[in-house]
Write a protein that holds these residues in place. Structure first.
Motif, PDB file in Angstrom:
ATOM      1  N   THR A 283      -2.998  -1.284  10.234  1.00 38.99           N
ATOM      2  CA  THR A 283      -3.863  -0.240   9.697  1.00 38.99           C
ATOM      3  C   THR A 283      -5.161  -0.134  10.491  1.00 38.99           C
ATOM      4  OG1 THR A 283      -3.056  -1.046   7.592  1.00 38.99           O
ATOM      5  CG2 THR A 283      -4.742   0.650   7.511  1.00 38.99           C
TER       6      THR A 283
ATOM      7  N   VAL B 133      -7.813   8.134   0.995  1.00 42.47           N
ATOM      8  CA  VAL B 133      -6.459   7.731   1.377  1.00 42.47           C
ATOM      9  C   VAL B 133      -5.891   6.688   0.415  1.00 42.47           C
ATOM     10  CG1 VAL B 133      -6.811   8.230   3.820  1.00 42.47           C
ATOM     11  CG2 VAL B 133      -7.340   5.954   2.949  1.00 42.47           C
TER      12      VAL B 133
ATOM     13  N   GLU C  66       4.468  -1.209   2.974  1.00 38.24           N
ATOM     14  CA  GLU C  66       4.018   0.075   2.443  1.00 38.24           C
ATOM     15  C   GLU C  66       5.203   0.827   1.871  1.00 38.24           C
ATOM     16  OE1 GLU C  66       3.493   3.150   5.994  1.00 38.24           O
ATOM     17  OE2 GLU C  66       2.203   1.419   6.288  1.00 38.24           O
TER      18      GLU C  66
ATOM     19  N   ASP D 191     -12.058   4.494  -0.835  1.00 35.30           N
ATOM     20  CA  ASP D 191     -10.867   4.776  -0.017  1.00 35.30           C
ATOM     21  C   ASP D 191     -11.111   5.866   1.014  1.00 35.30           C
ATOM     22  OD1 ASP D 191     -11.133   6.792  -1.958  1.00 35.30           O
ATOM     23  OD2 ASP D 191      -8.992   7.228  -1.937  1.00 35.30           O
TER      24      ASP D 191
ATOM     25  N   SER E 193       0.843  -1.208   0.000  1.00 37.72           N
ATOM     26  CA  SER E 193       0.000   0.000   0.000  1.00 37.72           C
ATOM     27  C   SER E 193       0.872   1.249   0.000  1.00 37.72           C
ATOM     28  CB  SER E 193      -0.898   0.020   1.244  1.00 37.72           C
ATOM     29  OG  SER E 193      -0.160   0.454   2.373  1.00 37.72           O
TER      30      SER E 193
ATOM     31  N   HIS F 276      -8.404  -2.963   2.182  1.00 31.53           N
ATOM     32  CA  HIS F 276      -7.596  -2.012   2.938  1.00 31.53           C
ATOM     33  C   HIS F 276      -8.433  -1.095   3.818  1.00 31.53           C
ATOM     34  CE1 HIS F 276      -3.921   0.055   3.874  1.00 31.53           C
ATOM     35  NE2 HIS F 276      -4.187   1.136   3.212  1.00 31.53           N
TER      36      HIS F 276
ATOM     37  N   VAL G 177      -4.691  -1.907  -1.853  1.00 32.72           N
ATOM     38  CA  VAL G 177      -5.085  -0.518  -1.615  1.00 32.72           C
ATOM     39  C   VAL G 177      -6.060  -0.075  -2.721  1.00 32.72           C
ATOM     40  CG1 VAL G 177      -3.113   0.419  -2.906  1.00 32.72           C
ATOM     41  CG2 VAL G 177      -4.173   1.798  -1.128  1.00 32.72           C
TER      42      VAL G 177
ATOM     43  N   ARG H 200       1.798   4.913   1.845  1.00 27.48           N
ATOM     44  CA  ARG H 200       2.167   5.120   3.252  1.00 27.48           C
ATOM     45  C   ARG H 200       0.928   5.261   4.140  1.00 27.48           C
ATOM     46  NH1 ARG H 200       7.180   3.317   3.937  1.00 27.48           N
ATOM     47  NH2 ARG H 200       8.587   4.178   2.370  1.00 27.48           N
ATOM     48  N   THR H 201       1.003   4.671   5.332  1.00 25.62           N
ATOM     49  CA  THR H 201      -0.079   4.804   6.319  1.00 25.62           C
ATOM     50  C   THR H 201       0.513   5.421   7.596  1.00 25.62           C
ATOM     51  OG1 THR H 201       0.259   2.720   7.524  1.00 25.62           O
ATOM     52  CG2 THR H 201      -0.976   2.581   5.454  1.00 25.62           C
TER      53      THR H 201
END
Lengths: 313, 541
Positions: free
Chosen positions: B10, A245, A187, A224, A177, A266, A216, A179-180
């Motif tokens: 997450t 996101v 990520e 999202d 994915s 996600h 993602v 960046r979180t």
């Protein structure tokens, strides 16, 4: 006509995994695809209090159990939410509080133990059915998960490659994915994601007839939308303020390639369907904690999606 | 001692602010829009207004418990539609959700429009000296219909701006509106009946061209209209009869419920309870304080009489135009206590924020339900289309706006007796809430695994799950309300079985929902998709 069933983000839930393996027969699907984030988020200590007594705190409620039956039932409850029971003592808990590395080791061991159990269950349940599961660990899944999946007979690791489905559709897949705020296992920056996607897309023989199984969701796809967080990871405006996101690199790749279908996850609250140009993008969402398997059935025809529906199993 | 180890993953967010949740719940049971609007209509009851406020709040607290508990068991699921579908089945879930969170909102549009003209347009235009246009909005059907159309336009703009922007508008409106309310209460507490009487006569004359003796003329019209509702007191039986009208205002703290939270558990149950519960308690307290301040300076009898004079004419029971040709808005009346134009403008402008911070609620839930139904293939995919450039749910908005224009036209011009349907807006949503409440009562027994592994599993009353106990209490309250509305043995609410328009309108809502559900189900089946199966639980073993 081929019918695929896709679910995602089951986060360690035994119930959801069993339901997923049964979904092919239940929905008359020809192909099972599991999106990323197979692994759970919490370890629940079962603290030995002496004799046959254990104390467990689940969801901020304290349970004292003293018989084998109660203990087994409690483990089942903890597993039903995707958490991992861990038998321990008050002394070890005190040690663990000072030793985050050791906690990480325990976490990894528990996660891998369950993934191994899941692969065994899949091999048993799917033996003789001709059904294969394509799976692609997500950004929350440790790297070590891949090796266990690869060892399975009935589950195929689809990460970062082109897979030819029985229906004749090519599928690219990635659990990485953008960046979180949690600095998770898989990520990377958008330009690195672009390189990852481009490498797979370049191998497609028929891009417009392909499936993008990318964990993602694409940016600003309405699949999202997540709660905007402040610097302390606290949802702003009591979770009422939402913001997109998803990945900008993925959105661009879909806009340019126009595959037949995008399968995403996600964002658990992002359940829905969206079209980017001709591409149908689906995020079935996740309610893994409640043991409910959210998914989607997609019926693929020749170069088109014949029909689809979101499921609540 | 650690009781849980979580890892970096997450979605593991910290708890949201109870204060924020409180603000949104407080705006949902909006004292200034829903509250003052309905209080002014409740002029012919024998039970005390304050008593009804307190008793209804006690019962509605159990609604807070039911919804907070359901959110804790099934968080992030989207609310009533999913809860009912999972527990009562797809047909019940769909029909009750689309009627309560979509169709009936068409009827709410002219009501929001009516409050828009009375709380925003007329007071501001009056203070700014635009007498003719203020009176046009206040006293003509064209003005009322235009206010409904303006409401639709404003709400559509808010939807286009998105939830994030609107949440900020709401927060700003909360602080501004609260400041305005404090000024209003201060003006009323510091004023005197003599000063009010003089201020009303003088200001109403200059703003709206009223004649001398306005106060007495209005009081006389009110008496003639049958204004009797007391400030407080009355036996329990007559107080309970006030409540079916009162809930038009305060049945909605659950609209501010927050559906976030993962891994934490009981904290989220308590935080949601706190957010909604405090909003209910504080709003009830503010209502009592405001009514007390009104009683002190405006005078309780005059307040009830002015409402009676207005609605007696507005509902067509008399042809005599009220001496005060605008809705008797307490904030405007408080502003009459000063001759300072700036203060007057400040008061009505700040108080108008109560409307702006609340108005988009009329469509926000509807668009969510329309999207959910489309994703479940119970509506065409195109209704969930979002304009890529603006992010606007164009077709879902049209499904709200177009029927709303028709209903607003019927309501504002009182065709087919539509102006009698005000309380239908509450009845249909109460039926939806009853469906959810029944789901809550039976959930521990029909979904024992789900319940036992939920954060509320240990909350019991005499061994019975708290969610079931709270559900029975709130459900009984809803049954009482539905009985009074539908059978109306005392002829107090006007939407029961003797009102043909009301019966036909509500049945048409349910019939339309049933036709959509069973029609699409049959259509999808013909295409090879069994919608019954896609909502059924997959066997685990």
């Amino acid at each position: 006509m081929t019918t695929i069933f896709f679910a995602t983000d089951i986060h360690g839930s035994d119930i959801c995994w069993s339901k997923f393996l049964n979904a092919g027969k239940f929905y008359n699907a020809d192909q099972l695809i599991l999106g990323g984030d197979m692994t759970g988020k919490a370890v629940v200590p079962f603290v030995h209090m002496g004799g046959s007594k254990y104390r467990i705190t689940l969801l901020e409620q304290v349970f004292d159990v003293s018989t084998d039956e109660e203990l087994t039932d409690m483990k089942k409850r903890v597993r039903s939410r995707g958490y991992y029971p861990y038998m321990t003592t008050p002394d070890e808990i005190t040690e663990l509080e000072k030793d985050p590395d050791r906690v990480s080791e325990i976490f990894l061991a528990e996660v891998l133990k369950v993934v191994e159990q899941w692969m065994d269950l899949a091999d048993k349940k799917l033996a003789g059915t001709g059904m294969t599961v394509y799976c692609c660990p997500g950004n929350d899944d440790m790297d070590e998960v891949d090796a266990i999946v690869q060892a399975s007979k009935s589950v195929v690791l689809a990460e970062s490659r082109v897979t030819m489905l029985n229906s004749g559709h090519e599928m690219i897949a990635s659990g990485w994915s953008n960046r979180t705020p949690w600095d998770t296992h898989r990520e990377e920056d958008e330009d690195q994601l672009k390189v990852r996607y481009d490498a797979m897309i370049a191998q497609l023989k028929d891009p417009r007839n392909s499936i993008f199984n990318i964990h993602v969701p694409p940016y600003k796809s309405n699949l999202d939308e997540a709660a905007e967080l402040d610097e302390n990871l606290r949802p702003k405006m009591a979770g009422q303020a939402l913001k997109p996101v998803g990945s900008t690199a993925l959105r661009k790749a879909i806009e340019e390639t126009q595959p037949l279908l995008g399968l995403h996850g996600h964002i658990h609250e992002g359940r829905g369907v969206s079209r980017i140009g001709e591409t149908l993008c689906i995020n079935p969402g996740s309610m893994y904690e409640q043991g409910t398997l959210l998914g989607t059935i997609v019926r693929l025809g020749k170069r088109k999606v014949e029909d689809y529906v979101l499921t609540t199993g | 001692m650690s009781n849980l180890f979580v890892r970096k993953a997450t979605g593991l967010v910290r708890s949201w602010s109870v204060m924020d949740a409180f603000i949104y719940a407080l705006f949902s049971i909006n004292l200034i829009t829903l509250g003052l609007y309905s209080f002014s209509q409740m002029y012919s009851f024998e039970g005390g207004m304050v008593n009804a406020l307190i008793i209804s709040a006690i019962f509605i607290f159990f609604e807070v418990v039911v919804y907070a508990a359901l959110i804790a068991v099934m968080p992030r699921s989207g609310g009533d539609y999913v809860w009912q579908s999972r527990i009562l089945g797809g047909a019940v879930g769909f029909i009750l959700a689309v009627t309560g969170w979509w169709f009936i909102l068409w009827l709410w549009v002219p009501l929001y429009g009516d409050m828009f003209r009375h709380i925003v347009l007329v007071p501001i235009l009056g203070v700014l000296g635009a007498k003719d246009i203020a009176l046009w909005f206040a006293g003509t059907q064209n003005g009322a219909f235009t206010a409904s159309l303006l409401t639709l336009a404003i709400v559509s703009i808010f939807i286009m701006l998105g939830m994030k922007t609107y949440a900020r508008i709401q927060k700003f409106s909360f602080y501004g509106g609260m400041l305005g309310l404090l000024i209003v209460i201060a003006l009323l507490l510091m004023g005197s009946p003599e000063a009010f009487k003089a201020g009303l006569d003088a200001n109403a004359a200059s703003m709206f061209g009223t004649e001398a003796g306005l106060y007495d003329a209005t009081a006389a019209l009110g008496v003639e209209a049958g204004a009797i509702t007391p400030f407080s007191g009355g036996g329990l039986a007559v107080v309970f009869l006030v409540i079916p009208y009162m809930v038009f205002f305060n049945l909605w703290p659950n609209w501010g419920a927050t559906l976030y939270g993962e891994v934490r558990g009981a904290t989220d149950f308590k935080r949601n309870m706190a957010g909604m519960g405090w909003a209910l308690g504080v709003t009830t307290l503010l209502a009592i304080i405001l009514l007390f301040a009104i009683r002190k300076t405006i005078g309780w009898e005059f307040y009830v009489q002015s409402g009676a004079a207005w609605w007696n004419y507005a509902w067509g029971y008399t042809d005599v135009i009220p001496a005060l040709p605008v809705w008797p808005y307490p904030a405007l009346m408080a502003a009459f206590l000063t001759t300072n134009k700036f203060v007057q403008f400040l008061v009505v402008a700040l108080m108008s924020l109560w409307w702006f911070g609340w108005c988009a609620t009329v469509f926000l839930s509807s668009t969510r339900v329309i999207f959910a139904a489309a994703f479940d293939r119970l509506l065409p995919e195109s209704v969930a289309k979002v304009d890529e450039r603006t992010g606007t749910p164009v077709n879902a908005l049209l499904l709200m706006v177009v029927p709303s224009v028709i209903v607003a036209y019927l309501f504002n011009y009182n065709l087919l007796n539509f102006q009698t349907l005000t309380l239908c807006s509450t009845l249909v949503i109460a039926v939806t809430f009853l469906g959810t409440t029944i789901s809550a009562i039976i959930m521990p027994y029909t979904k024992p695994d789900l319940y036992r592994s939920s954060p509320i599993a240990q909350y019991n009353v005499l061994g019975i799950p708290l969610i079931s106990v709270a559900g029975v209490i709130f459900g009984s309250f809803l049954v009482f309300l539905l009985y009074q509305w539908i059978f109306d043995p005392n002829g107090l609410y006007g939407i029961g079985i003797t009102n043909t328009s009301s019966v036909i309108y509500m049945l048409a809502n349910y019939a339309l929902a049933a036709v959509i559900y069973f029609g699409f189900k049959a259509y999808r089946k013909s295409k090879g998709i069994d919608l019954g199966k896609v909502q059924a639980e997959i066997p685990v073993e």
